[in-house]
Motif scaffolding. Sequence first.
Motif, PDB file in Angstrom:
ATOM      1  N   SER B  75      41.378  43.216  45.011  1.00 28.05           N
ATOM      2  CA  SER B  75      39.956  43.342  44.683  1.00 28.05           C
ATOM      3  C   SER B  75      39.541  44.734  45.098  1.00 28.05           C
ATOM      4  O   SER B  75      39.577  45.071  46.281  1.00 28.05           O
ATOM      5  CB  SER B  75      39.127  42.318  45.460  1.00 28.05           C
ATOM      6  OG  SER B  75      39.357  41.044  44.941  1.00 28.05           O
ATOM      7  N   VAL B  76      39.182  45.549  44.122  1.00 26.98           N
ATOM      8  CA  VAL B  76      38.862  46.941  44.436  1.00 26.98           C
ATOM      9  C   VAL B  76      37.433  47.252  43.977  1.00 26.98           C
ATOM     10  O   VAL B  76      37.030  46.915  42.863  1.00 26.98           O
ATOM     11  CB  VAL B  76      39.913  47.903  43.819  1.00 26.98           C
ATOM     12  CG1 VAL B  76      40.093  47.696  42.334  1.00 26.98           C
ATOM     13  CG2 VAL B  76      39.599  49.350  44.142  1.00 26.98           C
ATOM     14  N   TYR B 124      44.564  43.525  39.275  1.00 26.73           N
ATOM     15  CA  TYR B 124      43.380  44.176  39.837  1.00 26.73           C
ATOM     16  C   TYR B 124      42.121  43.453  39.384  1.00 26.73           C
ATOM     17  O   TYR B 124      41.983  43.088  38.206  1.00 26.73           O
ATOM     18  CB  TYR B 124      43.290  45.626  39.380  1.00 26.73           C
ATOM     19  CG  TYR B 124      44.445  46.471  39.854  1.00 26.73           C
ATOM     20  CD1 TYR B 124      44.418  47.072  41.106  1.00 26.73           C
ATOM     21  CD2 TYR B 124      45.563  46.669  39.038  1.00 26.73           C
ATOM     22  CE1 TYR B 124      45.493  47.850  41.539  1.00 26.73           C
ATOM     23  CE2 TYR B 124      46.632  47.436  39.471  1.00 26.73           C
ATOM     24  CZ  TYR B 124      46.593  48.022  40.717  1.00 26.73           C
ATOM     25  OH  TYR B 124      47.646  48.784  41.145  1.00 26.73           O
ATOM     26  N   ASN B 125      41.215  43.270  40.321  1.00 25.76           N
ATOM     27  CA  ASN B 125      39.921  42.717  40.014  1.00 25.76           C
ATOM     28  C   ASN B 125      38.902  43.745  40.490  1.00 25.76           C
ATOM     29  O   ASN B 125      38.828  44.052  41.677  1.00 25.76           O
ATOM     30  CB  ASN B 125      39.763  41.378  40.757  1.00 25.76           C
ATOM     31  CG  ASN B 125      38.510  40.657  40.357  1.00 25.76           C
ATOM     32  OD1 ASN B 125      37.973  40.877  39.270  1.00 25.76           O
ATOM     33  ND2 ASN B 125      38.020  39.809  41.245  1.00 25.76           N
ATOM     34  N   VAL B 126      38.147  44.321  39.555  1.00 23.88           N
ATOM     35  CA  VAL B 126      37.183  45.353  39.931  1.00 23.88           C
ATOM     36  C   VAL B 126      35.858  44.690  40.296  1.00 23.88           C
ATOM     37  O   VAL B 126      35.318  43.906  39.513  1.00 23.88           O
ATOM     38  CB  VAL B 126      36.992  46.381  38.790  1.00 23.88           C
ATOM     39  CG1 VAL B 126      35.969  47.443  39.185  1.00 23.88           C
ATOM     40  CG2 VAL B 126      38.328  47.037  38.446  1.00 23.88           C
ATOM     41  N   VAL B 127      35.391  44.988  41.500  1.00 20.67           N
ATOM     42  CA  VAL B 127      34.150  44.360  41.987  1.00 20.67           C
ATOM     43  C   VAL B 127      33.123  45.447  42.339  1.00 20.67           C
ATOM     44  O   VAL B 127      33.440  46.642  42.319  1.00 20.67           O
ATOM     45  CB  VAL B 127      34.436  43.476  43.236  1.00 20.67           C
ATOM     46  CG1 VAL B 127      35.371  42.334  42.885  1.00 20.67           C
ATOM     47  CG2 VAL B 127      35.031  44.296  44.377  1.00 20.67           C
ATOM     48  N   GLU B 128      31.920  45.030  42.659  1.00 25.36           N
ATOM     49  CA  GLU B 128      30.887  45.993  43.047  1.00 25.36           C
ATOM     50  C   GLU B 128      31.190  46.538  44.442  1.00 25.36           C
ATOM     51  O   GLU B 128      31.869  45.889  45.234  1.00 25.36           O
ATOM     52  CB  GLU B 128      29.519  45.317  43.042  1.00 25.36           C
ATOM     53  CG  GLU B 128      28.988  45.091  41.628  1.00 25.36           C
ATOM     54  CD  GLU B 128      27.634  44.394  41.614  1.00 25.36           C
ATOM     55  OE1 GLU B 128      26.952  44.385  42.658  1.00 25.36           O
ATOM     56  OE2 GLU B 128      27.279  43.858  40.556  1.00 25.36           O
ATOM     57  N   GLY B 129      30.646  47.708  44.749  1.00 26.10           N
ATOM     58  CA  GLY B 129      30.795  48.284  46.084  1.00 26.10           C
ATOM     59  C   GLY B 129      32.012  49.178  46.208  1.00 26.10           C
ATOM     60  O   GLY B 129      32.562  49.640  45.196  1.00 26.10           O
ATOM     61  N   ASN B 130      32.442  49.421  47.456  1.00 26.21           N
ATOM     62  CA  ASN B 130      33.591  50.330  47.660  1.00 26.21           C
ATOM     63  C   ASN B 130      34.684  49.695  48.522  1.00 26.21           C
ATOM     64  O   ASN B 130      35.467  50.382  49.162  1.00 26.21           O
ATOM     65  CB  ASN B 130      33.118  51.666  48.253  1.00 26.21           C
ATOM     66  CG  ASN B 130      32.427  51.467  49.594  1.00 26.21           C
ATOM     67  OD1 ASN B 130      32.374  50.335  50.106  1.00 26.21           O
ATOM     68  ND2 ASN B 130      31.886  52.525  50.166  1.00 26.21           N
ATOM     69  N   GLY B 131      34.711  48.366  48.551  1.00 26.08           N
ATOM     70  CA  GLY B 131      35.693  47.658  49.378  1.00 26.08           C
ATOM     71  C   GLY B 131      37.083  47.623  48.754  1.00 26.08           C
ATOM     72  O   GLY B 131      37.284  47.983  47.587  1.00 26.08           O
TER      73      GLY B 131
END
Lengths: 171, 275
Positions: B75-76, B124-131
């Motif tokens: 999760s990026v 890869y799972n693109v999520v909100e934020g910078n985690g």
Amino acid sequence: MKTIDINNECDIETLRAGDAVSFSGVMYTARDAAHKRFVEALEKGEKLPIDLNGSAIYYAGPTPTREGEIIGSCGPTTSSRMDDYAPTLMDAGLRVMIGKGKRNSAVVESMIKNKAVYLIAVGGAAALIKSRITACEDVAYLDLGCEAVRKLTVRDLPLLVAIDSKGNSIL
Amino acid sequence: MYKCEDISKKLGEAIDGALKRVDSDVLRMLKVAYEKETNERAKWALAQIIENDEVAERTDSYPCQDTGIAMLMVSVGQDASFDGSLEKALNEGVRIGYRDARKSIAHPLTRLNTKDNTPAVIYYNVVEGNGLEVKFLAKGAGSENMGGVRMLTPSKGKKGIINAVVEIVKEAGANPCPPILLGVGVGGSMDKATLLSKTALLRKCGQPSADEETAELEKDILEAVNALRIGAQGLGGVTTALACAVETAHTHIGMLPVAVTVQCHSVRHTTVKFG
């Protein structure tokens, strides 16, 4: 459940499907790639790196051996992948196969013909089995890494007779 | 900014540790299964599995020699940045984590071994934020070979889903080292369902779905599978599967994909959070 102590000299024809056994003795590791080479060598009339006559083969590919240890974790792999090769090896003298899971009818027929036995170890009991291995010697096909042929000496290895020499099966 | 070298190191250490430990929830479920079991052969197998997992922990050994193909669910955050290639850093992490483990990765046609257990299978799972979070799962061949996909028609409904899973487990028999855990993906497309069957296995083992209807389906599948009496190592008995996790996704009006990932009892996984 009663456990029968067995070794390389015992009369395997007395073993019955469902018997729990404790094996102390010698067995050779060989899995997919080594089986392929064994059979190719036999077809070409070449001599094998191990004497199959009366032998026991354990379908396994251990983790690498750590400094100061005899062998890595060494549980059984799925036997059915060796089904295409096993009858040829039994015809050449193999008497004991050790692995996990079912075998096909060609293997069972060859077992009856050659008076061989199929024992199962517990899949995923690799650390426990490792603790019962008292010696390990590299024998052949070292280029195959974990699939190389190794001579293992074991003490009190817990196994179950899955298919006996008459073809009776518990699977 | 994430440093790739740090990612590799942290991931590597986490993988090394995870490969030597069976999930504690699974070990607890195995002990319950042992107590419940009356079939003496199945009990013979379960006792060895439990002893094995304890020996592995005590001696820092691998509980199973098949340390698997490395699967990474990443999760990026869409705002995250890196000082190099993330994918290379992840594979380097796998290389580090598998330094003492078995090298089981080969080219599918030449069968040549890469000798460092890379490349990993990465999603890869693109999520909100910078985690950045990586879930690691070691997937052994014995169980993975027994998975399957069924493209059902919508009319088959829940009963069809249960039957599909039962068929796959029945066919698998003793091969995937039962008692097993089941990850089931329902919906999406063929590939989406398959991916869901993997993410289902990353849920805390034995924890039911938060969705009531899905949790009900999980229970029904588990009951139907255990009625097969395949049992530990295929030796009979009441526990064929310890748990079943179902994940769903919306699908097409003309489709009902069902994917099943079979997981052996040697469950080795971990989650690593970065930053």
